[in-house]
Motif scaffolding. Structure first.
Motif, PDB file in Angstrom:
ATOM      1  N   ASP A 210       0.836  -1.207   0.000  1.00  0.00           N
ATOM      2  CA  ASP A 210       0.000   0.000   0.000  1.00  0.00           C
ATOM      3  C   ASP A 210       0.870   1.257   0.000  1.00  0.00           C
ATOM      4  N   HIS A 211       1.936   1.222   0.771  1.00  0.00           N
ATOM      5  CA  HIS A 211       2.827   2.379   0.875  1.00  0.00           C
ATOM      6  C   HIS A 211       3.507   2.662  -0.466  1.00  0.00           C
ATOM      7  N   ILE A 212       3.973   1.617  -1.140  1.00  0.00           N
ATOM      8  CA  ILE A 212       4.598   1.779  -2.452  1.00  0.00           C
ATOM      9  C   ILE A 212       3.584   2.360  -3.436  1.00  0.00           C
ATOM     10  N   GLY A 213       2.382   1.797  -3.441  1.00  0.00           N
ATOM     11  CA  GLY A 213       1.346   2.283  -4.344  1.00  0.00           C
ATOM     12  C   GLY A 213       1.007   3.740  -4.115  1.00  0.00           C
ATOM     13  N   GLU A 214       0.853   4.117  -2.847  1.00  0.00           N
ATOM     14  CA  GLU A 214       0.509   5.502  -2.527  1.00  0.00           C
ATOM     15  C   GLU A 214       1.648   6.460  -2.887  1.00  0.00           C
ATOM     16  N   THR A 215       2.888   6.020  -2.662  1.00  0.00           N
ATOM     17  CA  THR A 215       4.036   6.874  -2.961  1.00  0.00           C
ATOM     18  C   THR A 215       4.161   7.115  -4.460  1.00  0.00           C
ATOM     19  N   ILE A 216       4.062   6.051  -5.245  1.00  0.00           N
ATOM     20  CA  ILE A 216       4.179   6.194  -6.699  1.00  0.00           C
ATOM     21  C   ILE A 216       3.030   7.038  -7.234  1.00  0.00           C
ATOM     22  N   ALA A 217       1.817   6.744  -6.783  1.00  0.00           N
ATOM     23  CA  ALA A 217       0.651   7.507  -7.252  1.00  0.00           C
ATOM     24  C   ALA A 217       0.795   8.987  -6.916  1.00  0.00           C
ATOM     25  N   GLY A 218       1.313   9.276  -5.731  1.00  0.00           N
ATOM     26  CA  GLY A 218       1.484  10.669  -5.330  1.00  0.00           C
ATOM     27  C   GLY A 218       2.515  11.391  -6.168  1.00  0.00           C
ATOM     28  N   ARG A 219       3.608  10.722  -6.486  1.00  0.00           N
ATOM     29  CA  ARG A 219       4.688  11.378  -7.231  1.00  0.00           C
ATOM     30  C   ARG A 219       4.375  11.517  -8.710  1.00  0.00           C
ATOM     31  N   VAL A 220       3.647  10.554  -9.264  1.00  0.00           N
ATOM     32  CA  VAL A 220       3.276  10.631 -10.677  1.00  0.00           C
ATOM     33  C   VAL A 220       2.033  11.498 -10.860  1.00  0.00           C
ATOM     34  N   GLY A 221       1.307  11.700  -9.769  1.00  0.00           N
ATOM     35  CA  GLY A 221       0.004  12.359  -9.836  1.00  0.00           C
ATOM     36  C   GLY A 221      -0.005  13.722 -10.483  1.00  0.00           C
ATOM     37  N   ALA A 222       1.028  14.551 -10.217  1.00  0.00           N
ATOM     38  CA  ALA A 222       1.029  15.912 -10.759  1.00  0.00           C
ATOM     39  C   ALA A 222       1.031  15.893 -12.284  1.00  0.00           C
ATOM     40  N   GLY A 223       1.860  15.026 -12.861  1.00  0.00           N
ATOM     41  CA  GLY A 223       1.909  14.951 -14.314  1.00  0.00           C
ATOM     42  C   GLY A 223       0.684  14.321 -14.928  1.00  0.00           C
TER      43      GLY A 223
ATOM     44  N   MET B 299       6.410 -11.642 -10.776  1.00  0.00           N
ATOM     45  CA  MET B 299       6.759 -13.037 -11.049  1.00  0.00           C
ATOM     46  C   MET B 299       5.829 -14.006 -10.326  1.00  0.00           C
ATOM     47  N   GLU B 300       5.501 -13.699  -9.090  1.00  0.00           N
ATOM     48  CA  GLU B 300       4.619 -14.556  -8.284  1.00  0.00           C
ATOM     49  C   GLU B 300       3.613 -13.661  -7.559  1.00  0.00           C
ATOM     50  N   PRO B 301       2.564 -13.233  -8.264  1.00  0.00           N
ATOM     51  CA  PRO B 301       1.636 -12.249  -7.675  1.00  0.00           C
ATOM     52  C   PRO B 301       0.868 -12.773  -6.472  1.00  0.00           C
ATOM     53  N   THR B 302       0.721 -11.891  -5.500  1.00  0.00           N
ATOM     54  CA  THR B 302      -0.078 -12.146  -4.310  1.00  0.00           C
ATOM     55  C   THR B 302      -1.073 -10.995  -4.173  1.00  0.00           C
ATOM     56  N   GLU B 303      -1.709 -10.910  -3.035  1.00  0.00           N
ATOM     57  CA  GLU B 303      -2.615  -9.798  -2.768  1.00  0.00           C
ATOM     58  C   GLU B 303      -1.880  -8.458  -2.876  1.00  0.00           C
ATOM     59  N   ALA B 304      -0.573  -8.468  -2.576  1.00  0.00           N
ATOM     60  CA  ALA B 304       0.205  -7.236  -2.673  1.00  0.00           C
ATOM     61  C   ALA B 304       0.241  -6.719  -4.107  1.00  0.00           C
ATOM     62  N   PHE B 305       0.377  -7.614  -5.089  1.00  0.00           N
ATOM     63  CA  PHE B 305       0.356  -7.198  -6.494  1.00  0.00           C
ATOM     64  C   PHE B 305      -0.954  -6.500  -6.821  1.00  0.00           C
ATOM     65  N   HIS B 306      -2.059  -7.095  -6.416  1.00  0.00           N
ATOM     66  CA  HIS B 306      -3.369  -6.530  -6.743  1.00  0.00           C
ATOM     67  C   HIS B 306      -3.547  -5.154  -6.107  1.00  0.00           C
ATOM     68  N   ARG B 307      -2.981  -4.951  -4.939  1.00  0.00           N
ATOM     69  CA  ARG B 307      -3.089  -3.638  -4.298  1.00  0.00           C
ATOM     70  C   ARG B 307      -2.295  -2.583  -5.065  1.00  0.00           C
ATOM     71  N   ILE B 308      -1.070  -2.928  -5.483  1.00  0.00           N
ATOM     72  CA  ILE B 308      -0.261  -1.981  -6.248  1.00  0.00           C
ATOM     73  C   ILE B 308      -0.886  -1.756  -7.619  1.00  0.00           C
ATOM     74  N   TYR B 309      -1.355  -2.812  -8.243  1.00  0.00           N
ATOM     75  CA  TYR B 309      -1.978  -2.684  -9.563  1.00  0.00           C
ATOM     76  C   TYR B 309      -3.201  -1.773  -9.494  1.00  0.00           C
ATOM     77  N   THR B 310      -4.042  -2.013  -8.502  1.00  0.00           N
ATOM     78  CA  THR B 310      -5.261  -1.221  -8.368  1.00  0.00           C
ATOM     79  C   THR B 310      -4.955   0.237  -8.057  1.00  0.00           C
ATOM     80  N   ARG B 311      -3.923   0.467  -7.260  1.00  0.00           N
ATOM     81  CA  ARG B 311      -3.603   1.835  -6.825  1.00  0.00           C
ATOM     82  C   ARG B 311      -2.833   2.615  -7.885  1.00  0.00           C
ATOM     83  N   VAL B 312      -1.969   1.927  -8.655  1.00  0.00           N
ATOM     84  CA  VAL B 312      -1.060   2.630  -9.557  1.00  0.00           C
ATOM     85  C   VAL B 312      -1.285   2.275 -11.020  1.00  0.00           C
ATOM     86  N   MET B 313      -1.066   0.993 -11.347  1.00  0.00           N
ATOM     87  CA  MET B 313      -1.019   0.610 -12.759  1.00  0.00           C
ATOM     88  C   MET B 313      -2.381   0.712 -13.442  1.00  0.00           C
TER      89      MET B 313
END
Length: 242
Positions: free
Chosen positions: A73-86, A141-155
Protein backbone atom coordinates in the motif's frame (compact mmCIF):
# COMPACT_ATOMS: atom_id res chain seq x y z
CA UNK A 1 -17.25 27.06 26.95
CA UNK A 2 -13.91 26.80 25.11
CA UNK A 3 -13.10 23.52 23.46
CA UNK A 4 -10.36 21.56 25.20
CA UNK A 5 -8.26 19.01 23.32
CA UNK A 6 -8.78 15.44 24.46
CA UNK A 7 -5.18 14.55 23.54
CA UNK A 8 -2.62 15.11 26.28
CA UNK A 9 0.99 16.06 25.43
CA UNK A 10 2.11 12.59 26.51
CA UNK A 11 -0.44 10.93 24.22
CA UNK A 12 0.58 13.19 21.34
CA UNK A 13 4.23 12.28 21.85
CA UNK A 14 3.33 8.59 21.93
CA UNK A 15 1.39 8.98 18.69
CA UNK A 16 4.35 10.67 17.03
CA UNK A 17 6.67 7.90 18.21
CA UNK A 18 4.21 5.34 16.88
CA UNK A 19 4.09 7.04 13.49
CA UNK A 20 7.88 7.11 13.36
CA UNK A 21 8.06 3.42 14.23
CA UNK A 22 5.54 2.55 11.51
CA UNK A 23 7.56 4.52 8.96
CA UNK A 24 10.76 2.75 9.99
CA UNK A 25 9.08 -0.63 9.61
CA UNK A 26 7.70 0.31 6.18
CA UNK A 27 11.13 1.47 4.99
CA UNK A 28 12.82 -1.62 6.39
CA UNK A 29 10.08 -3.83 4.95
CA UNK A 30 10.48 -2.41 1.44
CA UNK A 31 14.19 -3.24 1.52
CA UNK A 32 14.03 -6.66 3.19
CA UNK A 33 10.96 -7.98 1.36
CA UNK A 34 12.38 -6.70 -1.92
CA UNK A 35 15.68 -8.51 -1.38
CA UNK A 36 14.44 -11.78 0.15
CA UNK A 37 10.74 -12.05 -0.64
CA UNK A 38 7.99 -12.76 1.83
CA UNK A 39 9.13 -16.28 2.71
CA UNK A 40 12.81 -15.37 2.98
CA UNK A 41 12.25 -12.37 5.24
CA UNK A 42 12.08 -13.18 8.95
CA UNK A 43 10.50 -10.90 11.50
CA UNK A 44 13.91 -10.58 13.15
CA UNK A 45 15.42 -9.36 9.88
CA UNK A 46 12.58 -6.89 9.43
CA UNK A 47 12.86 -5.50 12.96
CA UNK A 48 16.65 -5.24 12.67
CA UNK A 49 16.44 -3.35 9.35
CA UNK A 50 13.97 -0.92 10.92
CA UNK A 51 15.95 -0.58 14.13
CA UNK A 52 12.92 -1.38 16.30
CA UNK A 53 11.83 -3.98 18.83
CA UNK A 54 10.65 -7.30 17.41
CA UNK A 55 7.24 -6.85 19.06
CA UNK A 56 6.63 -3.68 17.08
CA UNK A 57 5.65 -5.73 14.00
CA UNK A 58 2.62 -7.48 15.55
CA UNK A 59 1.77 -4.37 17.58
CA UNK A 60 1.55 -2.01 14.58
CA UNK A 61 0.78 -4.37 11.70
CA UNK A 62 -0.60 -7.56 13.23
CA UNK A 63 2.32 -9.63 11.97
CA UNK A 64 4.59 -10.16 8.99
CA UNK A 65 1.76 -10.53 6.47
CA UNK A 66 0.17 -7.30 7.65
CA UNK A 67 3.47 -5.49 7.25
CA UNK A 68 3.93 -6.98 3.77
CA UNK A 69 0.54 -5.68 2.61
CA UNK A 70 1.17 -2.33 4.28
CA UNK A 71 4.43 -2.08 2.33
CA UNK A 72 2.51 -2.72 -0.91
CA UNK A 73 0.00 0.00 0.00
CA UNK A 74 2.83 2.38 0.87
CA UNK A 75 4.60 1.78 -2.45
CA UNK A 76 1.35 2.28 -4.34
CA UNK A 77 0.51 5.50 -2.53
CA UNK A 78 4.04 6.87 -2.96
CA UNK A 79 4.18 6.19 -6.70
CA UNK A 80 0.65 7.51 -7.25
CA UNK A 81 1.48 10.67 -5.33
CA UNK A 82 4.69 11.38 -7.23
CA UNK A 83 3.28 10.63 -10.68
CA UNK A 84 0.00 12.36 -9.84
CA UNK A 85 1.03 15.91 -10.76
CA UNK A 86 1.91 14.95 -14.31
CA UNK A 87 -1.11 12.70 -14.71
CA UNK A 88 -3.73 14.99 -13.15
CA UNK A 89 -4.59 17.04 -16.28
CA UNK A 90 -4.94 13.85 -18.31
CA UNK A 91 -7.07 12.23 -15.60
CA UNK A 92 -9.42 15.22 -15.42
CA UNK A 93 -9.74 15.43 -19.22
CA UNK A 94 -10.44 11.70 -19.57
CA UNK A 95 -13.07 11.88 -16.82
CA UNK A 96 -14.69 14.84 -18.60
CA UNK A 97 -14.63 12.93 -21.89
CA UNK A 98 -16.34 9.93 -20.32
CA UNK A 99 -18.96 12.27 -18.85
CA UNK A 100 -19.84 13.54 -22.32
CA UNK A 101 -17.32 16.32 -22.73
CA UNK A 102 -15.83 17.55 -25.99
CA UNK A 103 -14.05 14.89 -28.07
CA UNK A 104 -10.29 14.60 -27.73
CA UNK A 105 -8.19 15.55 -30.74
CA UNK A 106 -4.85 13.87 -31.47
CA UNK A 107 -2.60 16.77 -30.51
CA UNK A 108 -4.42 17.32 -27.24
CA UNK A 109 -4.04 13.62 -26.47
CA UNK A 110 -0.28 13.89 -27.11
CA UNK A 111 -0.03 16.98 -24.95
CA UNK A 112 -1.71 15.11 -22.08
CA UNK A 113 0.17 11.84 -22.50
CA UNK A 114 3.65 13.35 -22.61
CA UNK A 115 3.87 14.90 -19.10
CA UNK A 116 2.39 11.76 -17.56
CA UNK A 117 5.12 9.59 -19.10
CA UNK A 118 7.85 12.14 -18.41
CA UNK A 119 6.79 12.21 -14.74
CA UNK A 120 6.98 8.42 -14.58
CA UNK A 121 10.44 8.50 -16.21
CA UNK A 122 11.67 11.00 -13.61
CA UNK A 123 10.31 8.82 -10.84
CA UNK A 124 11.73 5.51 -12.01
CA UNK A 125 15.19 6.91 -12.68
CA UNK A 126 15.29 8.31 -9.14
CA UNK A 127 17.45 6.18 -6.80
CA UNK A 128 14.53 5.94 -4.34
CA UNK A 129 12.67 3.70 -6.78
CA UNK A 130 15.28 0.89 -6.67
CA UNK A 131 13.83 -0.68 -3.52
CA UNK A 132 10.25 -0.41 -4.83
CA UNK A 133 11.29 -2.06 -8.10
CA UNK A 134 12.72 -5.12 -6.33
CA UNK A 135 9.46 -5.56 -4.45
CA UNK A 136 7.35 -5.04 -7.58
CA UNK A 137 9.42 -7.44 -9.70
CA UNK A 138 8.86 -10.22 -7.16
CA UNK A 139 5.13 -9.55 -7.26
CA UNK A 140 5.14 -9.60 -11.06
CA UNK A 141 6.76 -13.04 -11.05
CA UNK A 142 4.62 -14.56 -8.28
CA UNK A 143 1.64 -12.25 -7.68
CA UNK A 144 -0.08 -12.15 -4.31
CA UNK A 145 -2.61 -9.80 -2.77
CA UNK A 146 0.20 -7.24 -2.67
CA UNK A 147 0.36 -7.20 -6.49
CA UNK A 148 -3.37 -6.53 -6.74
CA UNK A 149 -3.09 -3.64 -4.30
CA UNK A 150 -0.26 -1.98 -6.25
CA UNK A 151 -1.98 -2.68 -9.56
CA UNK A 152 -5.26 -1.22 -8.37
CA UNK A 153 -3.60 1.83 -6.82
CA UNK A 154 -1.06 2.63 -9.56
CA UNK A 155 -1.02 0.61 -12.76
CA UNK A 156 -4.74 0.29 -13.41
CA UNK A 157 -5.45 4.05 -13.22
CA UNK A 158 -2.32 4.95 -15.21
CA UNK A 159 -3.01 2.39 -17.92
CA UNK A 160 -6.67 3.38 -17.99
CA UNK A 161 -5.77 6.98 -18.81
CA UNK A 162 -3.05 5.93 -21.26
CA UNK A 163 -5.46 3.62 -23.10
CA UNK A 164 -7.91 6.44 -23.78
CA UNK A 165 -5.17 8.76 -25.06
CA UNK A 166 -3.49 6.04 -27.13
CA UNK A 167 -6.87 5.05 -28.53
CA UNK A 168 -7.39 8.60 -29.77
CA UNK A 169 -3.94 8.64 -31.38
CA UNK A 170 -4.41 5.24 -33.04
CA UNK A 171 -8.04 5.96 -33.92
CA UNK A 172 -8.98 2.68 -32.26
CA UNK A 173 -11.21 1.59 -29.35
CA UNK A 174 -9.54 2.19 -26.00
CA UNK A 175 -10.56 -1.28 -24.77
CA UNK A 176 -9.13 -3.14 -27.79
CA UNK A 177 -6.22 -5.52 -27.25
CA UNK A 178 -4.04 -3.56 -29.68
CA UNK A 179 -4.52 -0.32 -27.77
CA UNK A 180 -4.03 -2.00 -24.39
CA UNK A 181 -0.76 -3.54 -25.57
CA UNK A 182 0.44 -0.25 -27.02
CA UNK A 183 -0.37 1.58 -23.78
CA UNK A 184 1.46 -1.06 -21.77
CA UNK A 185 4.47 -0.86 -24.07
CA UNK A 186 4.67 2.91 -23.56
CA UNK A 187 4.50 2.62 -19.79
CA UNK A 188 6.86 -0.36 -19.93
CA UNK A 189 9.46 1.66 -21.83
CA UNK A 190 9.65 3.88 -18.75
CA UNK A 191 9.56 1.10 -16.16
CA UNK A 192 12.42 -0.72 -17.90
CA UNK A 193 14.72 2.15 -16.98
CA UNK A 194 14.59 0.89 -13.41
CA UNK A 195 13.55 -2.74 -13.69
CA UNK A 196 16.25 -3.48 -16.29
CA UNK A 197 18.67 -0.85 -15.08
CA UNK A 198 21.73 -3.13 -15.27
CA UNK A 199 21.03 -3.80 -18.95
CA UNK A 200 20.37 -0.11 -19.66
CA UNK A 201 23.61 0.97 -17.97
CA UNK A 202 25.69 -1.74 -19.66
CA UNK A 203 24.22 -1.26 -23.13
CA UNK A 204 24.59 2.53 -23.06
CA UNK A 205 27.83 2.67 -21.11
CA UNK A 206 26.25 4.80 -18.40
CA UNK A 207 27.01 4.71 -14.68
CA UNK A 208 23.88 6.49 -13.47
CA UNK A 209 20.99 8.71 -14.55
CA UNK A 210 22.73 12.06 -14.47
CA UNK A 211 21.56 15.30 -16.16
CA UNK A 212 22.97 14.35 -19.57
CA UNK A 213 21.45 10.88 -19.42
CA UNK A 214 18.08 12.27 -18.38
CA UNK A 215 18.01 14.56 -21.41
CA UNK A 216 18.37 11.47 -23.60
CA UNK A 217 15.64 9.67 -21.64
CA UNK A 218 13.26 12.62 -21.99
CA UNK A 219 13.97 12.83 -25.71
CA UNK A 220 13.18 9.12 -26.05
CA UNK A 221 9.85 9.57 -24.30
CA UNK A 222 8.99 12.60 -26.44
CA UNK A 223 9.90 10.75 -29.64
CA UNK A 224 7.68 7.80 -28.71
CA UNK A 225 4.71 10.02 -27.95
CA UNK A 226 5.16 12.17 -31.05
CA UNK A 227 5.43 9.11 -33.32
CA UNK A 228 2.36 7.42 -31.90
CA UNK A 229 -0.35 7.16 -34.52
CA UNK A 230 1.82 8.62 -37.25
CA UNK A 231 3.51 5.38 -38.32
CA UNK A 232 0.92 4.68 -41.00
CA UNK A 233 0.76 8.19 -42.46
CA UNK A 234 1.82 8.55 -46.12
CA UNK A 235 5.46 9.50 -46.61
CA UNK A 236 4.67 12.85 -48.28
CA UNK A 237 7.51 14.75 -46.67
CA UNK A 238 4.96 16.85 -44.82
CA UNK A 239 3.57 16.26 -41.35
CA UNK A 240 -0.10 15.60 -40.73
CA UNK A 241 -0.47 19.03 -39.14
CA UNK A 242 1.05 21.01 -42.01
Amino acid sequence: MSEISDISPAAANAERRGDATRQKLLAGGIDVFGRYGFDGASTRMLASAAGVNLQAIPYYFGGKEGLYLAVADHIGETIAGRVGAGAQPARERVEALKAGGAPLEAEEARALLLPMLLGAAELFTNPDSAAWARFMIREQMEPTEAFHRIYTRVMQPMLGIARVLVGVLLDAPADSEAVKLRAMSLVGSVLILRIAQATVMTELGWSDYGPDQMEIVRAMVRDQVMALGREREPATGRSKDE
